[in-house]
Design an enzyme around this catalytic site. Sequence first.
Site, PDB file in Angstrom:
ATOM      1  N   LYS A  53       0.447   1.259 -17.048  1.00 48.76           N
ATOM      2  CA  LYS A  53       0.020   3.464 -16.675  1.00 48.76           C
ATOM      3  C   LYS A  53       0.265   3.490 -17.978  1.00 48.76           C
ATOM      4  O   LYS A  53       0.081   5.388 -18.149  1.00 48.76           O
ATOM      5  CB  LYS A  53       0.231   3.415 -15.740  1.00 48.76           C
ATOM      6  CG  LYS A  53      -0.319   2.370 -14.390  1.00 48.76           C
ATOM      7  CD  LYS A  53       0.202   2.413 -12.508  1.00 48.76           C
ATOM      8  CE  LYS A  53      -0.686   1.697 -12.381  1.00 48.76           C
ATOM      9  NZ  LYS A  53       0.038   1.575 -11.025  1.00 48.76           N
ATOM     10  N   GLN A  97       4.930   2.602  -7.076  1.00 54.51           N
ATOM     11  CA  GLN A  97       3.708   1.096  -6.965  1.00 54.51           C
ATOM     12  C   GLN A  97       4.026   0.999  -6.003  1.00 54.51           C
ATOM     13  O   GLN A  97       5.658   0.724  -5.680  1.00 54.51           O
ATOM     14  CB  GLN A  97       4.418   0.823  -8.380  1.00 54.51           C
ATOM     15  CG  GLN A  97       3.582  -0.501  -8.705  1.00 54.51           C
ATOM     16  CD  GLN A  97       2.212   0.124  -8.548  1.00 54.51           C
ATOM     17  OE1 GLN A  97       2.224   0.812  -9.775  1.00 54.51           O
ATOM     18  NE2 GLN A  97       1.853  -1.978  -9.159  1.00 54.51           N
ATOM     19  N   ASP A 120      -3.149   7.960  -6.666  1.00 49.81           N
ATOM     20  CA  ASP A 120      -3.579   6.620  -6.263  1.00 49.81           C
ATOM     21  C   ASP A 120      -4.902   7.572  -5.131  1.00 49.81           C
ATOM     22  O   ASP A 120      -5.346   6.177  -4.791  1.00 49.81           O
ATOM     23  CB  ASP A 120      -2.198   6.129  -5.686  1.00 49.81           C
ATOM     24  CG  ASP A 120      -1.857   5.323  -6.877  1.00 49.81           C
ATOM     25  OD1 ASP A 120      -2.440   5.209  -7.160  1.00 49.81           O
ATOM     26  OD2 ASP A 120      -0.235   4.793  -6.679  1.00 49.81           O
TER      27      ASP A 120
HETATM   28  N1  GUN Z   1       0.017  -1.806  -6.378  1.00 48.19           N
HETATM   29  C1  GUN Z   1      -1.181  -2.709  -6.666  1.00 48.19           C
HETATM   30  N2  GUN Z   1      -1.984  -1.864  -7.188  1.00 48.19           N
HETATM   31  C2  GUN Z   1      -1.434  -0.574  -6.932  1.00 48.19           C
HETATM   32  C3  GUN Z   1      -1.843   1.094  -6.967  1.00 48.19           C
HETATM   33  O1  GUN Z   1      -2.964   1.036  -7.528  1.00 48.19           O
HETATM   34  N3  GUN Z   1      -0.807   1.816  -6.581  1.00 48.19           N
HETATM   35  C4  GUN Z   1      -0.242   1.631  -6.210  1.00 48.19           C
HETATM   36  N4  GUN Z   1       0.341   2.570  -6.002  1.00 48.19           N
HETATM   37  N5  GUN Z   1       0.407   0.317  -5.902  1.00 48.19           N
HETATM   38  C5  GUN Z   1      -0.642  -0.246  -6.652  1.00 48.19           C
END
Ligand code: GUN
Length: 294
Positions: A53, A97, A120
């Site tokens: 990211k 995350q 998200d």
């Molecule tokens: N863990 C796995 N996929 C995601 C996601 O898209 N966002 C977040 N915050 N955590 C994750």
Amino acid sequence: MAVILDGKTVAQKIKDEIRDEVSRIRSAGGRVPHLAAVLVGDDGASQTYVAGKVKACEYVGFRSTLKKFDAGISEEKLLSVVKELNDDAGTDGYIVQLPLPGHISSQKVVENINPVKDVDGFHPVNVGRMVKNLPSYISATPFGVLKLLEYYKVPTAGKDCVIIGRSDIVGTPLSILLSRKAEPGNCTVTLCHSRTRDIASFSRKADIVVAALGQPEFLRGSMIKEGAVVIDVGITRVPDPASPKGYVLKGDAKFDEIEPRAGYITPVPGGVGVMTIAALLWNTLLAAQRKIYS
Ligand code: GUN
């Protein structure tokens, strides 16, 4: 032979569109979008996702901030980090995350994120707005599925769609998005789950099958009809001593059995998974431009 729905190509196109928009903002003397990510602990998959990211932010020209904490951080301290990010006018959007260590309630953390900055799309306000067809951040995986269907002009209106898996970040939101009056959308959706009797009896009749249950190679060739569209959302690390990383990535669909029968299929890796970072960048741009909450 199925048409491959190539996530890498579509994700690249979206990232390039965002990069162009950032250049325009910069040349007009505006402030570039700023995404922050909170990472707790040292889970390998989470570290890889977050690093991806941050790298993607560099590519499109966003500012990014990574806030790392060890697994022992208290829930109270993490909630204070969330509050700081909510209050920081220089941060347009942020993610925490997941998963978080067991002593921290993910639900509580997510509910404390300001929905305006929840790129998200996990906050109940964003989920509720999505359900009511109001502007909202669409979470990464459902966004990726919709964009792939759109890019490849896969017909969805009037089609029978079976989604296998009712998770609150993939199966459930996707069932709503694919059944709503929109393009892609207008499907007749059946949501199958662990208590469904005879999933194959549903998937075999479907024009579109979305496998999103997190069980490697669950969907077999015999479970789909000829020409079906197969969207594979699974990405599981399966231990493999012969591979340099010690694992291989497996989808929820058995590709070699399905590909000769299907009309379209997403590969793993390189399908839905690679779209998720593009989705996050897209939502961050919307946040910076105040497009969802004006
Ligand atoms: N863990 C796995 N996929 C995601 C996601 O898209 N966002 C977040 N915050 N955590 C994750």
